[in-house]
Structures are given as structure tokens and as C-alpha cells.
Scaffold this motif. Structure first.
Motif, PDB file in Angstrom:
ATOM      1  N   LYS A 119      39.431 -63.129  62.582  1.00 48.74           N
ATOM      2  CA  LYS A 119      40.819 -62.833  62.212  1.00 48.74           C
ATOM      3  C   LYS A 119      41.748 -63.418  63.264  1.00 48.74           C
ATOM      4  O   LYS A 119      41.505 -63.256  64.467  1.00 48.74           O
ATOM      5  CB  LYS A 119      41.020 -61.320  62.116  1.00 48.74           C
ATOM      6  CG  LYS A 119      42.371 -60.876  61.540  1.00 48.74           C
ATOM      7  CD  LYS A 119      42.417 -59.349  61.469  1.00 48.74           C
ATOM      8  CE  LYS A 119      43.686 -58.831  60.823  1.00 48.74           C
ATOM      9  NZ  LYS A 119      43.674 -59.038  59.355  1.00 48.74           N
ATOM     10  N   THR A 137      41.019 -71.246  59.420  1.00 49.09           N
ATOM     11  CA  THR A 137      40.710 -70.778  58.064  1.00 49.09           C
ATOM     12  C   THR A 137      39.576 -71.573  57.412  1.00 49.09           C
ATOM     13  O   THR A 137      38.688 -71.006  56.774  1.00 49.09           O
ATOM     14  CB  THR A 137      41.959 -70.853  57.173  1.00 49.09           C
ATOM     15  OG1 THR A 137      42.483 -72.187  57.186  1.00 49.09           O
ATOM     16  CG2 THR A 137      43.027 -69.889  57.683  1.00 49.09           C
ATOM     17  N   HIS A 141      36.481 -69.594  58.917  1.00 46.39           N
ATOM     18  CA  HIS A 141      36.633 -68.574  57.868  1.00 46.39           C
ATOM     19  C   HIS A 141      37.459 -67.377  58.344  1.00 46.39           C
ATOM     20  O   HIS A 141      37.119 -66.223  58.088  1.00 46.39           O
ATOM     21  CB  HIS A 141      35.258 -68.125  57.365  1.00 46.39           C
ATOM     22  CG  HIS A 141      34.473 -69.237  56.726  1.00 46.39           C
ATOM     23  ND1 HIS A 141      34.470 -69.454  55.372  1.00 46.39           N
ATOM     24  CD2 HIS A 141      33.695 -70.208  57.267  1.00 46.39           C
ATOM     25  CE1 HIS A 141      33.703 -70.510  55.091  1.00 46.39           C
ATOM     26  NE2 HIS A 141      33.231 -70.986  56.231  1.00 46.39           N
ATOM     27  N   SER A 142      38.528 -67.662  59.065  1.00 49.45           N
ATOM     28  CA  SER A 142      39.358 -66.603  59.635  1.00 49.45           C
ATOM     29  C   SER A 142      40.424 -66.142  58.653  1.00 49.45           C
ATOM     30  O   SER A 142      41.034 -66.955  57.958  1.00 49.45           O
ATOM     31  CB  SER A 142      40.056 -67.098  60.906  1.00 49.45           C
ATOM     32  OG  SER A 142      39.121 -67.478  61.884  1.00 49.45           O
ATOM     33  N   GLU A 143      40.665 -64.853  58.642  1.00 46.60           N
ATOM     34  CA  GLU A 143      41.870 -64.334  58.018  1.00 46.60           C
ATOM     35  C   GLU A 143      43.029 -64.646  58.955  1.00 46.60           C
ATOM     36  O   GLU A 143      42.851 -64.695  60.170  1.00 46.60           O
ATOM     37  CB  GLU A 143      41.781 -62.813  57.838  1.00 46.60           C
ATOM     38  CG  GLU A 143      40.617 -62.320  56.999  1.00 46.60           C
ATOM     39  CD  GLU A 143      40.522 -60.809  57.006  1.00 46.60           C
ATOM     40  OE1 GLU A 143      41.584 -60.147  57.117  1.00 46.60           O
ATOM     41  OE2 GLU A 143      39.398 -60.290  56.919  1.00 46.60           O
ATOM     42  N   GLN A 145      47.044 -63.393  59.777  1.00 44.74           N
ATOM     43  CA  GLN A 145      48.023 -62.344  59.473  1.00 44.74           C
ATOM     44  C   GLN A 145      49.118 -62.322  60.528  1.00 44.74           C
ATOM     45  O   GLN A 145      48.852 -62.493  61.714  1.00 44.74           O
ATOM     46  CB  GLN A 145      47.321 -60.974  59.435  1.00 44.74           C
ATOM     47  CG  GLN A 145      48.234 -59.807  59.090  1.00 44.74           C
ATOM     48  CD  GLN A 145      47.474 -58.484  59.027  1.00 44.74           C
ATOM     49  OE1 GLN A 145      46.309 -58.390  59.429  1.00 44.74           O
ATOM     50  NE2 GLN A 145      48.141 -57.446  58.522  1.00 44.74           N
ATOM     51  N   TRP A 162      41.014 -52.711  60.396  1.00 42.40           N
ATOM     52  CA  TRP A 162      40.197 -53.873  60.013  1.00 42.40           C
ATOM     53  C   TRP A 162      38.802 -53.775  60.628  1.00 42.40           C
ATOM     54  O   TRP A 162      37.782 -53.962  59.948  1.00 42.40           O
ATOM     55  CB  TRP A 162      40.902 -55.152  60.472  1.00 42.40           C
ATOM     56  CG  TRP A 162      40.157 -56.426  60.197  1.00 42.40           C
ATOM     57  CD1 TRP A 162      39.999 -57.046  58.996  1.00 42.40           C
ATOM     58  CD2 TRP A 162      39.485 -57.240  61.165  1.00 42.40           C
ATOM     59  NE1 TRP A 162      39.267 -58.205  59.148  1.00 42.40           N
ATOM     60  CE2 TRP A 162      38.946 -58.345  60.465  1.00 42.40           C
ATOM     61  CE3 TRP A 162      39.298 -57.149  62.549  1.00 42.40           C
ATOM     62  CZ2 TRP A 162      38.212 -59.352  61.105  1.00 42.40           C
ATOM     63  CZ3 TRP A 162      38.578 -58.154  63.188  1.00 42.40           C
ATOM     64  CH2 TRP A 162      38.050 -59.238  62.472  1.00 42.40           C
TER      65      TRP A 162
END
Length: 400
Positions: A119, A137, A141-143, A145, A162
Motif C-alpha cells: 500500500k 501499482t 501490486h500496491s494500493e 490512497q 487495513w
């Protein structure tokens, strides 16, 4: 200038009982990445063991290594060179490709037994650099925010929720409001959570108190599990230790127990493993031609470390004092603090391990007739590791 703070937290180790057992052979393949993670993990464990007054240590170096790899994609010059050297791969391209592939592999696994999640959080008043966002991303594969870090309590609540969700309640509050100073600009987080099931559980009725030697002259009684089973085994006289592998039901996962020959031999074993890693011995394991008669204590370990001095000692000083210019638009970033919180529990039914890793950006400067069983009595300080194939996920020591 922005600064970065690394957080790593390991959670619980447990598993559920399985009646059926079948024995996986060693169909694992050593890779360049596995060797690099192994050596970095053993060095980190040795440093943490030596610097800690509490010699029960648990750590998940892979979370730190993954975030360093991600962080390096926004750096240049000496900072990038030091990270590549520390991660132990031949060049930057090989390093980022390796960690991107590993992230793809682990994030796509069944979350019933392995969760890996990344994340990236950016403060509302800043923006991430476009290419860093793409890499985070696409390759990690990061979120992503946006968070209002000027309200640190709310930012901590969101990140803790989270972590709690990703680890199924095993990591609840890895951060608090004090984690995020007012000048926080961004944060990177990683979670690795593993819940494994022993192929052969230890029978709870066989667990009895037995002596565990703290030193040559001191011992205490510990609830000690027992198992008689055919397992992979290896002894290395030069290392001064023997080891066994306890496989999990989940294919490719195993726990390795490294038992020093001497009651006070753990430090010497750690010294040698820090130099060569443990995979050479792990891949030398084989069935000994007889059952292994294991006695091993149930144990539970929790650790919390500030890793800044350890990483500086290992040659990562530039991340703390030289800016990375390609993570946040218009603002250099550097690492402020690195800390880790970890927890592992091992009992008759198995083991589960999880890890939370975060990076906070702040605006500031691991058969024929059998002969008699082979005794393997884990009755002294020892080392343990959880691996997937040749990748060390978690590693630790148990001394008392």
C-alpha cells in the motif's frame, strides 16, 4: 525534504490439524533471488540478535527488502547503488524484476494461507510522481490512497484497519498517531501473512514439561511437543549444528529448525550463517534413513526493533541522508526511521506468521526396516525459519 519510516510487524504462528500426511520431496530450486534474500535475512537476524537484550527474536526481512526495492525505483546515484548492493542482486534491473515477479507470485496465492499486500499512501497536499505510481501499482501490486497526515490519529486508524483486515485480526495496531509527524508526505506499507498447517501435527497429549537449557548451568521446564516421523535432516560439523525440516500442508512451505551442537552455540552458528546464508544447508537436507524423534518446545515470541542503526551498519546510510527525488512530485524524500514489530506462535497444530511493513514519508530532512529413531532434542537455544521454496519469509531465534 521528505523522510521515510519503515515499519515491520509479524503476527501469530499457528495452524490446524490434518489427519492425512504425504511427504514432499525436495523439488525446490535455488535461485539467485533466494540466495540474496537468504544472506540478507541471516545478516539482519544476527545484527538484531546481537543488539537486542531480549534474545528471543522474530523478524521478516522480506518485507523490508521488498519496500527497499520499491523505494529504489524513485532514487538515483549512491542511494540506488547501496540498496542494490544490500539486496544482493547483480544490478538494479535484475533486482526490480526479481522483486516484481516475487510480488506477483505471492499476491496471487490463496489468501487462506498467504497474504502479501502493498500500500502506498500520499498526503493530501502532495502527489506521487507518475512513474513511481505506475511502478508501485503495476510491478508491486500496491494500493494507492491519499491520506490526511495532518490528522495523524485518523491516518493511523485507516492504516490499522487495513492491517487488521489483511492479517485477519492478527495485526491490529502497527501504527499510532505518533508514527506520523505533521510534515508526513507519504507512506509505503507491506503485509506478509502466512498461516500454515503441519503435514503431521504434534499430538497435544504427548506435550509434557521437559528441561530447556538456557546455558551450561541453567535450565527451565518448558511445555515440550513430541513427534516421531520421517523428515528431512542434515548435520554440518563446520557450522556446529543439525537441522530438520517440518513441512506444511501448503505446498512449498516449510519450517526449518537449526539446533546448535553446543548449549551456548547459537551465537557462533549465527555468525557463520550471516556469512554464508542457510540455503546451502537447507538444500543439503535429505531423509536420514530412519525416523526422527523430535522434542521441541511450544513457543511464542514478540519483537519490536528500531532498524535504522542495523541498516546503517549494513551499508545503507545514504537512504537516511540523501534525497530520492522521483517518489513525490517536487519534493525530495529520505528515510527517517526504520522499525519492526513482530510476533510468532508455534504449537502442536502448526504455525502461522505474518508481517506488516510500512514506509512513512515525512516532510523533513527468510524403506527398508528402519533403524532406531534419530533423536533431535530441541532443548537449547535454537534458530528457526519459515520458507516458501527457497525464499526466507520469517526467521528468528528462541533462547528462553
Amino acid at each position: 525534504m521528505l523522510k521515510i519510516l519503515l515499519l515491520v510487524s509479524l503476527s501469530v504462528a499457528f495452524a490446524t490439524e490434518e489427519d492425512e500426511f504425504f511427504f514432499y520431496g525436495h523439488e525446490y530450486r535455488r535461485t539467485e533471488l533466494g540466495d540474496a534474500v537468504d544472506k540478507a535475512s541471516m545478516r539482519l537476524l544476527k545484527d538484531l540478535y546481537e543488539s537486542s537484550e531480549e534474545k528471543n527474536v522474530i523478524t521478516s526481512p522480506l518485507g523490508v527488502l521488498t519496500l527497499l526495492s520499491l523505494y529504489s525505483t524513485g532514487t538515483t546515484g549512491k542511494v540506488k547503488e547501496e540498496i542494490v548492493k544490500y539486496l544482493g542482486l547483480p544490478d538494479y534491473k535484475k533486482m526490480t524484476e526479481s522483486y516484481s515477479s516475487l510480488t506477483e507470485k505471492f499476491t496471487s496465492m490463496n489468501p487462506d494461507f498467504l497474504t502479501m499486500a502493498n500500500k502506498v499512501c500520499v498526503a493530501s497536499r502532495y502527489e506521487l510522481a507518475d512513474e513511481f505510481t505506475n511502478v508501485a501499482t503495476r510491478d508491486y501490486h500496491s494500493e494507492v490512497q491519499a491520506l490526511n497526515f495532518t490528522n495523524p490519529s485518523e491516518a493511523a486508524r485507516i492504516i490499522n484497519e487495513w492491517a487488521d483486515q489483511k492479517t485477519r485480526g492478527n495485526i491490529k495496531e502497527p501504527v499510532d498517531k505518533d508514527t506520523f509527524p505533521p510534515e508526513t508526505a507519504a507512506a509505503l506499507f507491506n503485509i506478509i501473512f502466512f498461516q500454515g498447517h503441519w503435514h503431521v501435527p504434534f499430538e497435544k497429549t504427548d506435550t509434557v514439561d521437559k528441561k530447556f537449557h538456557l546455558s551450561a548451568t541453567e535450565s527451565v521446564d518448558k511445555p515440550t511437543m513430541h513427534l516421531l516421523q520421517s523428515l528431512f535432516y542434515h548435520e554440518d560439523r563446520e557450522l556446529g549444528a543439525r537441522m530438520i525440516e517440518l513441512p506444511y500442508k501448503e505446498e512449498g512451505f516449510r519450517m526449518v529448525i537449526v539446533l546448535p551442537d553446543a548449549v551456548d552455540g547459537l551465537s557462533a552458528v549465527l555468525d557463520k550463517l550471516a556469512q554464508k546464508g542457510m540455503l546451502e544447508d537447507v538444500f543439503a537436507m535429505s531423509p536420514p534413513g530412519q525416523d526422527v524423534d523430535i522434542d521441541m518446545p511450544k513457543f511464542e515470541v514478540k519483537s519490536k526493533f528500531n532498524l535504522k542503526n542495523v541498516l546503517v551498519k549494513e551499508g545503507l546510510s545514504s537512504i537516511f541522508n540523501q534525497p530520492a527525488e522521483e517518489i513525490v512530485k517536487g519534493q525530495g524524500v529520505e528515510v527517517s526511521e526504520v522499525f519492526q514489530e513482530a510476533f510468532v506462535k508455534v504449537d502442536e497444530e502448526g504455525a502461522t506468521a505474518g508481517a506488516f511493513t510500512g514506509v512513512v514519508l515525512v516532510a523533513t530532512s527468510l524403506l527398508s526396516q528402519p533403524p532406531p529413531p534419530l533423536p533431535f532434542k530441541v532443548d537449547r537455544p535454537f534458530l528457526y525459519a519459515i520458507l516458501h521454496q527457497d525464499i526466507v519469509l520469517f526467521v528468528g531465534t528462541y533462547t528462553h
